[in-house]
Structures are given as structure tokens and as C-alpha cells.
Design an enzyme around this catalytic site. Structure first.
Site, PDB file in Angstrom:
ATOM      1  N   VAL A   8      67.481  -7.018 -40.117  1.00 41.44           N
ATOM      2  CA  VAL A   8      68.513  -6.157 -40.693  1.00 41.44           C
ATOM      3  C   VAL A   8      69.623  -5.983 -39.647  1.00 41.44           C
ATOM      4  O   VAL A   8      69.348  -5.546 -38.527  1.00 41.44           O
ATOM      5  CB  VAL A   8      67.902  -4.787 -41.068  1.00 41.44           C
ATOM      6  CG1 VAL A   8      68.963  -3.835 -41.573  1.00 41.44           C
ATOM      7  CG2 VAL A   8      66.810  -4.978 -42.106  1.00 41.44           C
ATOM      8  N   GLY A  36      54.563   9.456 -34.760  1.00 43.37           N
ATOM      9  CA  GLY A  36      53.267   9.039 -34.216  1.00 43.37           C
ATOM     10  C   GLY A  36      52.757   7.864 -35.026  1.00 43.37           C
ATOM     11  O   GLY A  36      52.972   7.795 -36.245  1.00 43.37           O
ATOM     12  N   GLN A  37      52.074   6.952 -34.364  1.00 42.24           N
ATOM     13  CA  GLN A  37      51.590   5.772 -35.082  1.00 42.24           C
ATOM     14  C   GLN A  37      50.724   6.159 -36.272  1.00 42.24           C
ATOM     15  O   GLN A  37      50.847   5.602 -37.358  1.00 42.24           O
ATOM     16  CB  GLN A  37      50.784   4.851 -34.143  1.00 42.24           C
ATOM     17  CG  GLN A  37      51.631   3.935 -33.303  1.00 42.24           C
ATOM     18  CD  GLN A  37      52.048   4.566 -31.991  1.00 42.24           C
ATOM     19  OE1 GLN A  37      51.823   5.751 -31.764  1.00 42.24           O
ATOM     20  NE2 GLN A  37      52.649   3.793 -31.121  1.00 42.24           N
ATOM     21  N   GLU A  62      46.570  -0.571 -31.722  1.00 39.75           N
ATOM     22  CA  GLU A  62      48.018  -0.659 -31.668  1.00 39.75           C
ATOM     23  C   GLU A  62      48.415  -0.300 -30.248  1.00 39.75           C
ATOM     24  O   GLU A  62      48.347   0.845 -29.822  1.00 39.75           O
ATOM     25  CB  GLU A  62      48.629   0.301 -32.708  1.00 39.75           C
ATOM     26  CG  GLU A  62      50.114   0.200 -32.858  1.00 39.75           C
ATOM     27  CD  GLU A  62      50.622  -1.213 -33.159  1.00 39.75           C
ATOM     28  OE1 GLU A  62      49.819  -2.105 -33.531  1.00 39.75           O
ATOM     29  OE2 GLU A  62      51.824  -1.431 -32.994  1.00 39.75           O
ATOM     30  N   HIS A 114      58.677  15.478 -31.244  1.00 38.18           N
ATOM     31  CA  HIS A 114      59.234  14.449 -30.362  1.00 38.18           C
ATOM     32  C   HIS A 114      60.707  14.291 -30.740  1.00 38.18           C
ATOM     33  O   HIS A 114      61.021  14.018 -31.901  1.00 38.18           O
ATOM     34  CB  HIS A 114      58.496  13.126 -30.532  1.00 38.18           C
ATOM     35  CG  HIS A 114      57.077  13.185 -30.060  1.00 38.18           C
ATOM     36  ND1 HIS A 114      56.301  12.075 -29.857  1.00 38.18           N
ATOM     37  CD2 HIS A 114      56.277  14.248 -29.739  1.00 38.18           C
ATOM     38  CE1 HIS A 114      55.100  12.439 -29.432  1.00 38.18           C
ATOM     39  NE2 HIS A 114      55.064  13.755 -29.364  1.00 38.18           N
ATOM     40  N   GLY A 117      57.597  -1.083 -35.392  1.00 40.22           N
ATOM     41  CA  GLY A 117      56.405  -1.763 -34.856  1.00 40.22           C
ATOM     42  C   GLY A 117      55.139  -1.319 -35.583  1.00 40.22           C
ATOM     43  O   GLY A 117      54.281  -2.145 -35.917  1.00 40.22           O
ATOM     44  N   ASP A 118      55.019  -0.034 -35.857  1.00 42.78           N
ATOM     45  CA  ASP A 118      53.822   0.488 -36.547  1.00 42.78           C
ATOM     46  C   ASP A 118      53.744  -0.049 -37.974  1.00 42.78           C
ATOM     47  O   ASP A 118      52.659  -0.334 -38.500  1.00 42.78           O
ATOM     48  CB  ASP A 118      53.862   2.025 -36.633  1.00 42.78           C
ATOM     49  CG  ASP A 118      54.167   2.637 -35.276  1.00 42.78           C
ATOM     50  OD1 ASP A 118      53.837   1.994 -34.274  1.00 42.78           O
ATOM     51  OD2 ASP A 118      54.753   3.730 -35.243  1.00 42.78           O
ATOM     52  N   GLU A 120      59.895   6.576 -23.463  1.00 36.78           N
ATOM     53  CA  GLU A 120      59.356   7.844 -23.964  1.00 36.78           C
ATOM     54  C   GLU A 120      58.822   8.639 -22.787  1.00 36.78           C
ATOM     55  O   GLU A 120      58.023   8.123 -22.004  1.00 36.78           O
ATOM     56  CB  GLU A 120      58.232   7.571 -24.972  1.00 36.78           C
ATOM     57  CG  GLU A 120      57.573   8.851 -25.442  1.00 36.78           C
ATOM     58  CD  GLU A 120      56.681   8.668 -26.666  1.00 36.78           C
ATOM     59  OE1 GLU A 120      56.631   7.553 -27.223  1.00 36.78           O
ATOM     60  OE2 GLU A 120      56.038   9.655 -27.059  1.00 36.78           O
TER      61      GLU A 120
HETATM   62  P1  AMP Z   1      58.360  -1.991 -31.271  1.00 36.83           P
HETATM   63  O1  AMP Z   1      59.166  -2.581 -30.167  1.00 36.83           O
HETATM   64  O2  AMP Z   1      56.890  -2.114 -31.088  1.00 36.83           O
HETATM   65  O3  AMP Z   1      58.811  -0.659 -31.752  1.00 36.83           O
HETATM   66  O4  AMP Z   1      58.651  -2.945 -32.529  1.00 36.83           O
HETATM   67  C1  AMP Z   1      59.909  -3.272 -32.859  1.00 36.83           C
HETATM   68  C2  AMP Z   1      59.808  -4.500 -33.720  1.00 36.83           C
HETATM   69  O5  AMP Z   1      60.576  -4.245 -34.870  1.00 36.83           O
HETATM   70  C3  AMP Z   1      60.404  -5.741 -33.081  1.00 36.83           C
HETATM   71  O6  AMP Z   1      59.422  -6.484 -32.424  1.00 36.83           O
HETATM   72  C4  AMP Z   1      60.981  -6.493 -34.275  1.00 36.83           C
HETATM   73  O7  AMP Z   1      60.020  -7.407 -34.748  1.00 36.83           O
HETATM   74  C5  AMP Z   1      61.191  -5.410 -35.323  1.00 36.83           C
HETATM   75  N1  AMP Z   1      62.617  -5.107 -35.512  1.00 36.83           N
HETATM   76  C6  AMP Z   1      63.414  -4.484 -34.626  1.00 36.83           C
HETATM   77  N2  AMP Z   1      64.674  -4.381 -35.106  1.00 36.83           N
HETATM   78  C7  AMP Z   1      64.663  -4.940 -36.348  1.00 36.83           C
HETATM   79  C8  AMP Z   1      65.663  -5.150 -37.362  1.00 36.83           C
HETATM   80  N3  AMP Z   1      66.912  -4.760 -37.165  1.00 36.83           N
HETATM   81  N4  AMP Z   1      65.276  -5.757 -38.506  1.00 36.83           N
HETATM   82  C9  AMP Z   1      63.992  -6.149 -38.698  1.00 36.83           C
HETATM   83  N5  AMP Z   1      63.021  -5.979 -37.761  1.00 36.83           N
HETATM   84  C10 AMP Z   1      63.338  -5.390 -36.608  1.00 36.83           C
HETATM   85  C1  GLC Z   2      55.318   7.099 -30.365  1.00 37.46           C
HETATM   86  C2  GLC Z   2      56.138   8.376 -30.329  1.00 37.46           C
HETATM   87  C3  GLC Z   2      56.409   8.895 -31.713  1.00 37.46           C
HETATM   88  C4  GLC Z   2      56.969   7.825 -32.602  1.00 37.46           C
HETATM   89  C5  GLC Z   2      56.120   6.565 -32.533  1.00 37.46           C
HETATM   90  C6  GLC Z   2      56.780   5.443 -33.290  1.00 37.46           C
HETATM   91  O1  GLC Z   2      54.048   7.386 -30.832  1.00 37.46           O
HETATM   92  O2  GLC Z   2      55.468   9.354 -29.580  1.00 37.46           O
HETATM   93  O3  GLC Z   2      57.292   9.981 -31.632  1.00 37.46           O
HETATM   94  O4  GLC Z   2      57.046   8.261 -33.920  1.00 37.46           O
HETATM   95  O5  GLC Z   2      55.931   6.160 -31.204  1.00 37.46           O
HETATM   96  O6  GLC Z   2      56.120   4.254 -33.077  1.00 37.46           O
END
Ligand code: AMP
Ligand code: GLC
Length: 454
Positions: A428, A111-112, A265, A175, A438-439, A87
Site C-alpha cells: 500500500v 499488543g500482539q 511471534e 501505549h 506484522g501481527d 519501543e
Molecule cells: P513489523 O516490522 O513486524 O511490524 O512488520 C511490518 C511488515 O508489514 C513488513 O515486514 C511488511 O511486510 C509489511 N508492510 C509494511 N508496510 C506495508 C505497506 N505499506 N503495505 C503492505 N505491507 C506492509
Molecule cells: C507491541 C506494542 C503494542 C503494539 C504492538 C503491535 O506489542 O507494545 O503497543 O500494538 O507491538 O505489533
């Protein structure tokens, strides 16, 4: 019990109790996500017309911010080549205009804070108070109906209103999210996994602009909350972090005095000074949520470089390295809960014990699968339908390692006086998009845990 049975009973328990959680305060980042699903030909054509050689340079080394079209297209290629998220702040008006003309396939809450507000308030029915740096008409429309509130002051008095009733007509913070699937090709590159590149055309969230309503009335705002989640500090730099950090610490003091557990977070924070400053305040938080890249980036700044490397060396991520890193973080900072998520499994290290920690993780994994499948979770029915997504097979080896090393049973073990909880997640195969999963995981697990507490 089988994981399917544990999943199903956890879902029922959380659904039955989530109404008792009370208000959740969410600060600080909310924006509009303009999602563009990349097309190979279109991307290659754009790169050729801007100048392939120069763009390629930035696909080797990602720029710090975007001040030219070469930065933008190079940054996108950087993400595609590695299958990694990135980002960057878009400073140039010309590039902002270019992205606007390139367009989007979908506008979504971003945004989270925005994503969590819609999930907790709009889907789970948990009352939330959200910090929205700029409430444009478009931003307001992206909020779901339900108990979602933003503070508004009238004649010096505070009112909590739904964002659609705020009628602010402020600026749009957009964004641009460039999403690509696994196997996406551009020139000789092929994405090893699905992911996204984000260009933020936004002068508020990257600097953690905090609204006057929050600064002036925080005590009163906090009096409506039982839990809080803080996010959005990831784009700060050593040049601009001091002021928002001071304000955040003031907020943390108020929350602590009111015994409100706060979750951080932790998104990927490129600036090392800011990352260290976050580790220094972590003791004021109850909980932190992060993935392997984020945990490794913390290990790097606390003098644990070899451990940081180990965290990024294996697929699936080595759970013993993760546990070691989580223990170091908890012992060093005093944070009571560390929630780690990666592709295929989650772990939580808690200074307290009980099956509810694991059950909240299971609930979160269902919500994550629903989000991956649909892009937007519309109802609790979407979450339960994710029971059809198969449990990740690769997590069996992870579970076996934890059973062997810590005598883990049904996903729970005692480790050095802490409880370690593990769940295999549902993956998935062809996710609709990756942004915001992640959020979804972190907020569902944190709030789910408080719904289940004895
Ligand atoms: P982040 O990297 O913080 O955005 O979080 C992404 C998280 O989403 C990963 O750590 C996985 O646990 C989860 N994730 C990503 N892709 C998939 C998917 N295809 N199906 C289910 N969970 C997913
Ligand atoms: C960050 C990005 C935002 C996105 C979010 C998702 O906050 O700035 O655009 O929606 O991450 O986790």
C-alpha cells in the site's frame, strides 16, 4: 499461474476452510494503543521548548527507557531520522502525564494478542482465548464482537467469557504510538519511510505479568485450544525474564503434551540474554514469525554476525541470505516452520511440504494490505478488496534469484530437505498506519495454514 490467480484461489480456499480451525490460544500481551499522527511544527515546537540540544543527543543514541521529556522527544526523533520502529518503557509519571495531555487521534486495540484476537475472532470468526493482563473498561470496549474469550474464575471455577462481560474495571495499559509518514520532516531530518515510535506507559505487559487465572487453570484453558500463539516477550531484560520464562515453559509443556502447535511471534528483543534464552526454547515451538531486523538480531547471538550484516545490507532484503539464516535457525533449534516477512515479500521454510504453506502466505499478504490501507480490518470483505492493491514489482528480482538458485516454481522450492515458499506481497503506497501489520501477517499465515492442511 499468475500471482493474481494464485492470490485469488488462495483467498477462496482459506475463506472456505477457516471455520474448521478450532480454538486458538493467544498469550500474553494486550494493551490500548493511543495513536498520534505526528505534526512537524508541533513536534519541533515541543522539542524547542524542552531544549533542542539535549533532545538531539538522544536522537543519536536511543535511551534504554524513558525517564524524561528529552528521552521521549529524542526517541521519537531517533525513529524519524532512520524510518525505524522503536519501543521504550515510560517510567516517569511526569512523562506519562505529558503524553496523556499531548493526546491522541485514535484509540485502537494494541499488543500482539489484542490485535490477533480481534482479527482471528472478530473478523475470521475463529474462536480465540486471549490473555489480557489488565481488563479495564476501555480495554474491554476495544474488543470486537465475536468468539473472543478471556478466562474468568468464579468460586474457584473457570468460565470463558467475552472481554466485555468480564467486568473487571482493572487498570489501563496505554501505549502511545507516534506515527509518521515517509518524507515526514523535523528540523533537518526526513523520514526515509513510514514508521512509529512507541512509549509504553504500562507496568504489566513490559514485565510479562501473567494473570492468576492462567497460572492456576492453564490445563483447562489449553483443553479448549487446537493452536496457540505466544508473543509479548520482547521487553524483558536479563533482570526480570526468569520468572515469566519459567511460567511460559510450563505452558509450553502443557501444550506439547496436548499436541498443540505453538507459534512464537518474535518481536524485536533488545536484551541479548533474553534473545539467547528465546533461541534456546525455540525447539518447543512449531513455528516462528519475524522480519529482517529480528532475524539479523538472532543471527548476531548465534555467532553469525557476517550473515546478520548481510540481512540488513540490501533493499529488497537478499533472499539467499534470508534462506541461509532460516536454515541455520531451523537446523539449530528444530523449529519446523520459519516465517519471514519484509517490505515486499514473505518466505517460509517448513520441514513439511505442500502448496498450502504458500497459499496461507498469500492470504496473509492480502490481510496485511487491508490492515495497511485501513488501519483496522473490519471484515473479510476488507481483505478481499485488497486484491486491488498491486503486487510489488520489486519482488520480481527476488523471485528470479530464487528460481535461478533453487529452481523455484510458482513460489515453491526444495532446499536441503525443507520446503521454501515465497510470495510477492501487495504494498500500500500510503498506509494509514504501520502498527500491527506484522501481527496481522503472522497470525493470518499461521492460522491460514492450519485451515488448509490436508
Ligand atoms: P513489523 O516490522 O513486524 O511490524 O512488520 C511490518 C511488515 O508489514 C513488513 O515486514 C511488511 O511486510 C509489511 N508492510 C509494511 N508496510 C506495508 C505497506 N505499506 N503495505 C503492505 N505491507 C506492509
Ligand atoms: C507491541 C506494542 C503494542 C503494539 C504492538 C503491535 O506489542 O507494545 O503497543 O500494538 O507491538 O505489533
Amino acid at each position: 499461474m499468475s500471482w493474481d490467480a494464485l492470490y485469488s484461489s488462495a483467498f477462496d480456499k482459506v475463506r472456505g476452510n477457516i471455520g474448521n480451525v478450532g480454538g486458538v490460544l493467544l498469550a500474553y500481551n494486550t494493551n490500548i494503543d493511543a495513536i498520534k499522527y505526528l505534526d512537524s511544527r508541533d513536534l519541533e515546537r515541543r522539542i524547542n521548548s524542552v531544549g533542542k540540544d539535549e533532545v538531539m543527543r538522544y536522537s543519536d543514541e536511543i535511551p534504554e527507557k524513558i525517564t524524561s521529556l528529552e528521552h521521549l522527544l529524542g526517541g521519537i526523533l531517533w525513529s524519524v531520522r532512520r524510518g525505524k520502529a522503536a519501543e521504550l518503557f515510560v517510567e516517569s509519571c511526569t512523562v506519562r502525564f505529558y503524553m496523556k495531555r499531548w493526546g491522541w487521534d485514535e484509540l485502537r486495540m494494541g499488543g500482539q494478542v489484542g490485535i490477533m484476537a480481534n482479527l482471528l475472532g472478530g473478523v475470521y470468526g475463529v474462536p480465540v482465548i486471549a490473555h489480557v493482563p489488565q481488563l479495564s473498561r476501555l480495554q474491554a470496549e476495544l474488543f470486537k464482537d465475536g468468539p473472543i474469550y478471556v478466562p474468568k474464575t468464579e468460586d474457584g471455577k473457570l468460565r470463558l467469557v467475552h472481554p466485555k462481560d468480564f467486568v473487571g474495571d482493572e487498570e489501563n495499559c496505554i501505549h502511545y504510538i507516534y506515527e509518521f509518514p515517509r518524507g515526514f520532516r523535523a528540523f533537518d531530518f526526513e523520514a526515509p519511510r513510514e514508521n512509529r515510535f512507541i512509549g509504553s506507559a504500562d507496568d504489566y505487559n513490559p514485565n510479562v505479568y501473567i494473570r492468576p487465572e492462567f497460572t492456576e487453570h492453564f490445563e483447562e484453558i489449553a483443553s479448549n485450544a487446537r493452536l496457540a500463539i505466544i508473543s509479548g516477550l520482547q521487553a524483558l531484560t536479563k533482570k526480570n525474564y526468569r520468572e515469566p520464562f519459567e511460567e511460559m515453559k510450563r505452558h509450553l509443556d502443557v501444550l506439547e503434551r496436548r499436541n498443540i502447535p505453538v507459534h512464537l511471534e518474535f518481536a524485536f528483543t533488545a536484551d541479548e540474554t533474553v534473545r539467547k534464552a528465546l533461541v534456546d526454547v525455540l525447539g518447543s515451538f512449531h513455528s516462528i514469525g519475524l522480519n529482517e531486523v529480528e532475524l539479523a538480531s538472532i543471527m548476531e547471538v548465534v555467532g553469525e554476525k557476517p550473515l546478520a550484516k548481510k540481512l540488513l545490507a540490501h533493499d529488497p532484503v537478499d533472499p539467499l541470505a534470508v534462506t541461509e539464516a532460516m536454515l541455520k535457525l531451523a537446523e539449530r533449534t528444530g523449529v519446523k516452520r520459519v516465517h519471514f516477512h519484509t517490505y515486499g515479500y514473505y518466505l517460509a521454510l517448513t520441514a513439511y511440504k505442500g502448496e498450502f504453506v504458500r497459499d496461507a502466505l498469500l492470504f496473509a499478504a492480502l490481510a496485511a494490505a487491508a490492515k495497511a490501507k485501513l488501519g483496522d480490518v473490519r471484515s473479510i470483505g476488507d481483505v478481499v478488496k485488497a486484491m486491488n492493491v498491486p503486487v510489488n514489482e520489486k519482488a520480481k528480482t527476488v523471485e528470479a534469484v530464487l528460481e535461478e538458485k533453487y529452481g523455484m516454481k510458482n513460489g515453491i522450492a526444495d532446499v536441503d530437505g525443507y520446503q521454501l515458499s515465497f510470495v510477492p506481497t501487495r504494498i500500500v503506497k500510503k498506509p494509514k498506519s504501520t502498527v500491527g501489520i506484522g501481527d496481522t501477517i503472522s497470525s493470518s499465515a499461521f492460522v491460514g495454514e492450519f485451515a488448509l492442511r490436508p
